[in-house]
Design a protein around this motif. Structure first.
Motif, mmCIF file in Angstrom:
data_model
loop_
_atom_site.group_PDB
_atom_site.id
_atom_site.type_symbol
_atom_site.label_atom_id
_atom_site.label_comp_id
_atom_site.label_asym_id
_atom_site.label_seq_id
_atom_site.Cartn_x
_atom_site.Cartn_y
_atom_site.Cartn_z
ATOM 1 N N ASN A 1 -15.939 -17.567 -22.566
ATOM 2 C CA ASN A 1 -16.643 -17.284 -21.315
ATOM 3 C C ASN A 1 -16.679 -18.705 -20.320
ATOM 4 N N ALA A 2 -16.670 -19.832 -21.053
ATOM 5 C CA ALA A 2 -16.777 -21.112 -20.531
ATOM 6 C C ALA A 2 -15.556 -21.434 -19.827
ATOM 7 N N CYS A 3 -14.179 -20.891 -20.057
ATOM 8 C CA CYS A 3 -13.044 -21.246 -19.414
ATOM 9 C C CYS A 3 -12.769 -20.251 -18.412
ATOM 10 N N ASP A 4 -12.409 -20.716 -17.171
ATOM 11 C CA ASP A 4 -11.917 -19.774 -16.261
ATOM 12 C C ASP A 4 -10.526 -19.371 -16.189
ATOM 13 N N GLY A 5 -9.827 -19.743 -17.059
ATOM 14 C CA GLY A 5 -8.404 -19.117 -17.301
ATOM 15 C C GLY A 5 -7.625 -19.538 -16.364
ATOM 16 N N SER A 6 -7.710 -20.742 -15.530
ATOM 17 C CA SER A 6 -6.900 -21.228 -14.376
ATOM 18 C C SER A 6 -5.476 -21.748 -15.143
ATOM 19 N N ASN A 7 -4.833 -22.303 -14.271
ATOM 20 C CA ASN A 7 -3.582 -23.012 -14.257
ATOM 21 C C ASN A 7 -3.890 -24.607 -14.860
ATOM 22 N N ARG A 8 -5.197 -25.033 -14.635
ATOM 23 C CA ARG A 8 -5.345 -26.459 -14.934
ATOM 24 C C ARG A 8 -5.226 -26.625 -16.402
ATOM 25 N N PRO A 9 -5.008 -27.930 -16.708
ATOM 26 C CA PRO A 9 -4.720 -28.461 -17.877
ATOM 27 C C PRO A 9 -5.819 -28.784 -18.823
ATOM 28 N N ASP A 10 -7.122 -28.999 -18.179
ATOM 29 C CA ASP A 10 -8.192 -29.382 -18.961
ATOM 30 C C ASP A 10 -8.878 -28.003 -19.599
ATOM 31 N N CYS A 11 -9.258 -27.952 -20.693
ATOM 32 C CA CYS A 11 -9.676 -26.346 -21.100
ATOM 33 C C CYS A 11 -10.975 -26.825 -22.001
ATOM 34 N N PRO A 12 -11.984 -26.105 -21.572
ATOM 35 C CA PRO A 12 -13.221 -26.139 -22.546
ATOM 36 C C PRO A 12 -12.804 -25.929 -24.002
ATOM 37 N N ILE A 13 -12.244 -24.852 -24.470
ATOM 38 C CA ILE A 13 -11.962 -24.604 -25.594
ATOM 39 C C ILE A 13 -11.108 -25.560 -26.480
ATOM 40 N N ILE A 14 -10.169 -25.940 -25.614
ATOM 41 C CA ILE A 14 -9.459 -27.214 -26.347
ATOM 42 C C ILE A 14 -10.430 -28.381 -26.809
ATOM 43 N N GLU A 15 -11.280 -28.562 -25.764
ATOM 44 C CA GLU A 15 -12.148 -29.734 -25.679
ATOM 45 C C GLU A 15 -13.182 -29.663 -27.055
ATOM 46 N N GLU A 16 -13.798 -28.450 -26.919
ATOM 47 C CA GLU A 16 -14.584 -28.129 -27.983
ATOM 48 C C GLU A 16 -13.791 -28.074 -29.349
ATOM 49 N N LEU A 17 -12.725 -27.771 -29.542
ATOM 50 C CA LEU A 17 -11.998 -27.898 -30.621
ATOM 51 C C LEU A 17 -11.575 -29.240 -31.213
ATOM 52 N N GLU A 18 -11.399 -30.028 -30.205
ATOM 53 C CA GLU A 18 -11.337 -31.350 -30.442
ATOM 54 C C GLU A 18 -12.657 -32.177 -30.615
ATOM 55 N N ALA A 19 -13.557 -31.915 -29.993
ATOM 56 C CA ALA A 19 -15.071 -32.355 -30.341
ATOM 57 C C ALA A 19 -15.312 -32.117 -31.857
#
Length: 159
Positions: free
Chosen positions: A134-152
């Motif tokens: 839900n935090a991800c807007d699914g756009s084509n931008r490279p920054d991704c809250p899902i990836i950031e959370e997994l990385e954190a």
């Protein structure tokens, strides 16, 4: 529910099977009837969960009705999520005609508790992933809250 076995009428002589009129099948047929792969049947034999069957004159495994029934019992227990050690205990109880229902019930209730704990963990994972999605807007931008959370999460573990 009791399944009817669909075994071929193969009768081994008493010299081969040790019992006159013994209905016997090979490992492929035992696998088909039990729903357990031949590879797993051999593994169960290796770890002593099932006894090694008799052998034909040619050295092939020779499974009887009791072997198939035992394999079906194992399959059903595994389908219900019982560990191999718990299956071993259930087999011991199954073969003990003086067993107590209380022992079987205690084993089942302990397993239910473990399943409920696992289900709670899965529900928490679903909530976390749903929140991230839900935090991800699914756009084509490279920054991704899902990836950031997994990385954190990796950084917090010291990775």
């Amino acid at each position: 529910m009791h399944r009817t076995l669909n075994l071929p009428n193969v009768v081994r002589s008493s010299a081969q099977s040790g019992a006159k009129g013994h209905v016997a099948v090979n490992i492929g047929q035992a696998a088909k009837e039990s729903g357990i792969s031949a590879k797993m049947i051999r593994y169960y034999e290796d770890i002593g969960l099932v006894p090694c069957p008799g052998r034909t004159g040619g050295g092939y495994r020779d499974y009887g009705l009791a072997d198939i029934h035992r394999l079906q019992f194992i399959r059903r227990a595994r389908d219900l999520g019982f560990s191999l050690e718990r299956v071993r205990e259930l087999l011991r109880l199954w073969s003990d005609r003086r067993r107590s229902r209380a022992d079987v019930k205690a084993l089942a209730l302990e397993h239910i508790g473990e399943l409920e704990a696992r289900a709670a963990e899965l529900r928490q994972m679903i909530r976390t992933l749903r929140h991230l999605a839900n935090a991800c807007d699914g756009s084509n931008r490279p920054d991704c809250p899902i990836i950031e959370e997994l990385e954190a999460g990796c950084a917090a573990c010291g990775a």
